[in-house]
Design a protein around this motif. Structure first.
Motif, PDB file in Angstrom:
ATOM      1  N   PHE A 153       0.785  -1.171  -0.044  1.00 22.01           N
ATOM      2  CA  PHE A 153       0.192  -0.056   0.002  1.00 22.01           C
ATOM      3  C   PHE A 153       0.739   1.247  -0.071  1.00 22.01           C
ATOM      4  CE2 PHE A 153      -2.471  -3.349   2.052  1.00 22.01           C
ATOM      5  CZ  PHE A 153      -3.591  -3.370   1.251  1.00 22.01           C
ATOM      6  N   ASP A 154       0.640   2.368  -0.922  1.00 18.38           N
ATOM      7  CA  ASP A 154       1.436   3.366  -0.822  1.00 18.38           C
ATOM      8  C   ASP A 154       0.632   4.650  -0.449  1.00 18.38           C
ATOM      9  OD1 ASP A 154       3.249   2.813  -4.185  1.00 18.38           O
ATOM     10  OD2 ASP A 154       3.494   2.307  -1.954  1.00 18.38           O
ATOM     11  N   PHE A 155       1.127   5.418   0.314  1.00 19.06           N
ATOM     12  CA  PHE A 155       0.788   6.823   0.527  1.00 19.06           C
ATOM     13  C   PHE A 155       0.459   7.513  -0.932  1.00 19.06           C
ATOM     14  CE2 PHE A 155       2.115   5.964   4.684  1.00 19.06           C
ATOM     15  CZ  PHE A 155       1.102   6.522   5.653  1.00 19.06           C
ATOM     16  N   LEU A 156      -0.184   8.546  -0.997  1.00 23.24           N
ATOM     17  CA  LEU A 156      -0.623   9.109  -2.138  1.00 23.24           C
ATOM     18  C   LEU A 156       0.481   9.825  -2.844  1.00 23.24           C
ATOM     19  CD1 LEU A 156      -3.014  10.214  -4.351  1.00 23.24           C
ATOM     20  CD2 LEU A 156      -3.127  12.125  -2.822  1.00 23.24           C
ATOM     21  N   PHE A 157       0.908   9.658  -4.050  1.00 31.93           N
ATOM     22  CA  PHE A 157       1.948  10.390  -4.676  1.00 31.93           C
ATOM     23  C   PHE A 157       1.516  10.869  -6.082  1.00 31.93           C
ATOM     24  CE2 PHE A 157       5.594   9.798  -7.730  1.00 31.93           C
ATOM     25  CZ  PHE A 157       6.148  11.167  -7.544  1.00 31.93           C
ATOM     26  N   ARG A 158       1.315  12.233  -6.032  1.00 32.86           N
ATOM     27  CA  ARG A 158       0.709  13.004  -7.123  1.00 32.86           C
ATOM     28  C   ARG A 158       1.756  13.743  -7.913  1.00 32.86           C
ATOM     29  NH1 ARG A 158      -2.771  17.073  -3.868  1.00 32.86           N
ATOM     30  NH2 ARG A 158      -0.645  16.801  -2.672  1.00 32.86           N
ATOM     31  N   ASN A 159       3.110  13.038  -7.867  1.00 29.93           N
ATOM     32  CA  ASN A 159       4.288  13.729  -8.685  1.00 29.93           C
ATOM     33  C   ASN A 159       4.424  15.251  -7.779  1.00 29.93           C
ATOM     34  OD1 ASN A 159       6.395  13.329 -10.282  1.00 29.93           O
ATOM     35  ND2 ASN A 159       5.363  14.541 -11.834  1.00 29.93           N
ATOM     36  N   LYS A 160       4.201  15.342  -6.794  1.00 34.52           N
ATOM     37  CA  LYS A 160       4.264  16.709  -6.293  1.00 34.52           C
ATOM     38  C   LYS A 160       5.310  16.588  -4.866  1.00 34.52           C
ATOM     39  CE  LYS A 160       0.821  19.595  -5.226  1.00 34.52           C
ATOM     40  NZ  LYS A 160      -0.496  20.038  -4.803  1.00 34.52           N
ATOM     41  N   ILE A 161       6.036  17.658  -4.766  1.00 33.06           N
ATOM     42  CA  ILE A 161       6.958  17.702  -3.851  1.00 33.06           C
ATOM     43  C   ILE A 161       6.366  17.666  -2.267  1.00 33.06           C
ATOM     44  CG2 ILE A 161       7.186  20.115  -3.829  1.00 33.06           C
ATOM     45  CD1 ILE A 161       9.858  17.512  -2.624  1.00 33.06           C
ATOM     46  N   GLU A 162       5.099  18.126  -2.464  1.00 35.14           N
ATOM     47  CA  GLU A 162       4.477  18.095  -1.153  1.00 35.14           C
ATOM     48  C   GLU A 162       4.296  16.828  -0.686  1.00 35.14           C
ATOM     49  OE1 GLU A 162       3.925  21.965  -2.962  1.00 35.14           O
ATOM     50  OE2 GLU A 162       3.591  20.044  -3.618  1.00 35.14           O
ATOM     51  N   ASP A 163       4.210  15.858  -1.427  1.00 30.10           N
ATOM     52  CA  ASP A 163       3.834  14.461  -0.851  1.00 30.10           C
ATOM     53  C   ASP A 163       4.956  13.710  -0.656  1.00 30.10           C
ATOM     54  OD1 ASP A 163       0.759  14.601  -1.390  1.00 30.10           O
ATOM     55  OD2 ASP A 163       1.285  14.258  -3.632  1.00 30.10           O
ATOM     56  N   VAL A 164       5.891  14.029  -1.637  1.00 31.74           N
ATOM     57  CA  VAL A 164       7.378  13.398  -1.176  1.00 31.74           C
ATOM     58  C   VAL A 164       7.795  14.016   0.237  1.00 31.74           C
ATOM     59  CG1 VAL A 164       9.652  13.461  -1.949  1.00 31.74           C
ATOM     60  CG2 VAL A 164       7.555  12.995  -3.469  1.00 31.74           C
ATOM     61  N   SER A 165       7.654  15.188   0.373  1.00 31.54           N
ATOM     62  CA  SER A 165       8.239  15.746   1.788  1.00 31.54           C
ATOM     63  C   SER A 165       7.646  15.235   2.989  1.00 31.54           C
ATOM     64  CB  SER A 165       7.931  17.342   1.701  1.00 31.54           C
ATOM     65  OG  SER A 165       6.690  17.706   1.895  1.00 31.54           O
ATOM     66  N   ALA A 166       6.445  14.871   2.954  1.00 30.04           N
ATOM     67  CA  ALA A 166       5.825  14.166   3.884  1.00 30.04           C
ATOM     68  C   ALA A 166       6.257  12.998   4.144  1.00 30.04           C
ATOM     69  CB  ALA A 166       4.175  14.014   3.561  1.00 30.04           C
ATOM     70  N   ALA A 167       6.651  11.905   3.258  1.00 26.12           N
ATOM     71  CA  ALA A 167       7.316  10.703   3.216  1.00 26.12           C
ATOM     72  C   ALA A 167       8.550  10.842   3.733  1.00 26.12           C
ATOM     73  CB  ALA A 167       7.067   9.880   1.970  1.00 26.12           C
ATOM     74  N   THR A 168       9.367  11.834   3.349  1.00 24.96           N
ATOM     75  CA  THR A 168      10.961  12.234   3.513  1.00 24.96           C
ATOM     76  C   THR A 168      11.042  12.516   5.042  1.00 24.96           C
ATOM     77  OG1 THR A 168      11.298  12.812   1.499  1.00 24.96           O
ATOM     78  CG2 THR A 168      12.783  13.227   2.889  1.00 24.96           C
ATOM     79  N   ALA A 169       9.926  13.414   5.477  1.00 26.95           N
ATOM     80  CA  ALA A 169      10.145  13.585   7.109  1.00 26.95           C
ATOM     81  C   ALA A 169       9.900  12.407   7.814  1.00 26.95           C
ATOM     82  CB  ALA A 169       8.954  14.843   7.142  1.00 26.95           C
ATOM     83  N   TYR A 170       8.859  11.734   7.485  1.00 25.79           N
ATOM     84  CA  TYR A 170       8.570  10.607   8.460  1.00 25.79           C
ATOM     85  C   TYR A 170       9.772   9.502   8.493  1.00 25.79           C
ATOM     86  CZ  TYR A 170       5.704   7.191  10.604  1.00 25.79           C
ATOM     87  OH  TYR A 170       5.188   6.192  11.717  1.00 25.79           O
ATOM     88  N   TYR A 171      10.090   9.362   7.322  1.00 26.31           N
ATOM     89  CA  TYR A 171      11.192   8.442   7.047  1.00 26.31           C
ATOM     90  C   TYR A 171      12.343   8.624   8.052  1.00 26.31           C
ATOM     91  CZ  TYR A 171      15.070   5.769   5.210  1.00 26.31           C
ATOM     92  OH  TYR A 171      16.301   4.750   5.281  1.00 26.31           O
ATOM     93  N   HIS A 172      13.040   9.975   7.625  1.00 29.76           N
ATOM     94  CA  HIS A 172      14.148  10.573   8.586  1.00 29.76           C
ATOM     95  C   HIS A 172      13.905  10.641  10.003  1.00 29.76           C
ATOM     96  CE1 HIS A 172      17.067  10.690   5.321  1.00 29.76           C
ATOM     97  NE2 HIS A 172      16.207  11.157   4.529  1.00 29.76           N
ATOM     98  N   ALA A 173      12.848  11.118  10.263  1.00 24.76           N
ATOM     99  CA  ALA A 173      12.433  11.155  11.579  1.00 24.76           C
ATOM    100  C   ALA A 173      12.504   9.968  12.464  1.00 24.76           C
ATOM    101  CB  ALA A 173      11.158  12.102  11.955  1.00 24.76           C
TER     102      ALA A 173
END
Length: 388
Positions: A153-173
């Motif tokens: 299952f994937d979180f939404l990815f609309r080819n937008k940095i806003e979606d990518v930044s959410a996943a990036t913040a969660y992962y690194h934290a």
């Protein structure tokens, strides 16, 4: 087991398999068992390396598909969390149930500021903005001779940095949290809420007392025409801000009475957490715009007491730690990095005097307690070079 759900939700594709309803009389009788499990993985698209993303670049070439640990998964009001590989297994029984997942762990919750919503759903074809990713389905489970199917299952990815930044913040934290727990097994993290895509361009903040992190969306750099700062939810910026929470968990805010240069110490430790956990001396690459370089590079010869603001003063401490780590790795390889990690976390646990030259004495105490004084020469070389 084979898992089937309502055909109305077949827009949510996982591994090219749609959820579809299968009548009970079509299932293999006699193969049903108690304790059936629903296997799966939660993943998202995040920035692939340490650098930020700027508008106009090819976002698709800047991201990677990343399973996410500690994601909260719920099925029929029971909570589960994904493991280090993003995997989960849920006990299912025949009947109607709701399966959902969100950017939330026992100690961390991500708030998606874009459009004012706290979560994004997965792609269901039909969905409501702001809801958590959710599936409602009639569950029929049976075993056969085939291996269990693992759904992704994937979180939404609309080819937008806003979606990518959410996943990036969660992962690194979450990776930083677990890295700190490896160095300090007794540590209990603060319960952190992180806000991404905030209207604070060229900035990222740890907010003490509230235990919040905030990361700005891409925007202009004030006073610098034609200069744009990136979305600040990326790699070393996230790990730096999370590092503040580690210090805060032991010292509180505004710190113990008489603690010398509390803010310089805070910044120095946060930079060291970022550098050690990611293995780079470059903090916040291109933070002030494309091609601007490292906001701070702790491979530098700053001497105590330093000068300038808390970030600059903190570089005295972080650069001394970086030199110590370099010496230990040269002598012990990867084990040296682990020893440096332990020195860092133990110092934060023990230090109540502040950012002063005597900080080296605390490191010698740690070395004596944990390593029988094996690393005294490296400590002296690294910290004396910076006036500590």
């Amino acid at each position: 087991p084979a898992i089937y759900g309502l055909a109305g939700y077949e827009g949510c594709l996982v591994d090219d398999v749609s959820f579809k309803k299968i009548p009970l009389d079509n299932l293999s009788s006699g193969n049903n068992r108690e304790g059936n499990l629903f296997y799966g993985t939660i993943a998202a698209w995040m920035l692939a390396d340490l650098k930020p993303y700027f508008s106009g670049e090819n976002l698709a070439s800047s991201v990677k598909h990343q399973p996410l640990r500690d994601i909260e998964v719920e099925y029929s009001e029971n909570l589960f969390y994904t493991d280090v590989n993003g995997a989960f297994s849920l006990p299912l029984s025949e009947g109607r149930g709701t399966f959902s997942y969100s950017y939330e762990s026992p100690y961390f919750k991500l708030i998606f500021a874009d459009d004012g919503f706290s979560h994004r759903p997965c792609v269901l074809g039909e969905f409501e903005w702001g809801s958590i990713c959710s599936l409602l389905f009639d569950v029929f489970v049976y075993y056969d001779d085939e291996p269990p199917m693992n759904y992704t299952f994937d979180f939404l990815f609309r080819n937008k940095i806003e979606d990518v930044s959410a996943a990036t913040a969660y992962y690194h934290a979450l990776e930083t949290q677990h890295w700190l727990q490896e160095g300090d097994e007794s540590w209990t993290p603060l319960s952190i809420e992180a806000f991404v895509n905030e209207d604070i361009s060229c900035n990222a903040i740890y907010i003490p007392l509230e235990d919040d992190l905030a990361f700005g969306k891409e925007g202009p750099r004030q006073g610098f025409p034609n200069t744009v700062c990136p979305n600040t939810a990326y790699s070393t910026v996230i790990t730096h801000e999370y590092g503040h929470s580690f210090v805060d968990s032991y010292l509180g805010w505004p710190g113990p009475e008489g603690f010398v240069d509390f803010r310089g110490y805070h910044e120095g430790i946060a930079d060291t957490v970022s550098a050690f956990s990611l293995g780079t001396s470059c903090i916040a690459l291109d933070f002030l715009g494309r091609g601007s370089g490292c906001l701070r590079d702790i491979q530098i010869n700053y001497i105590y007491p330093g000068k300038g603001d808390a970030h600059e003063r903190g570089q005295v401490l972080s650069s001394a730690f970086w030199d110590l780590r370099t010496l230990l790795i040269a002598r012990q390889g990867s084990e040296g990095a682990e020893v440096a990690q332990r020195f860092l976390t133990e110092l934060v646990k023990r230090n109540r005097i502040g950012f002063v030259p005597e900080i080296r004495d605390i490191l010698h105490e740690i070395d004596a307690d944990l390593y029988n004084g094996e690393h005294s020469q490296s400590i002296n070389l690294a910290f004396s070079a910076h006036g500590l």
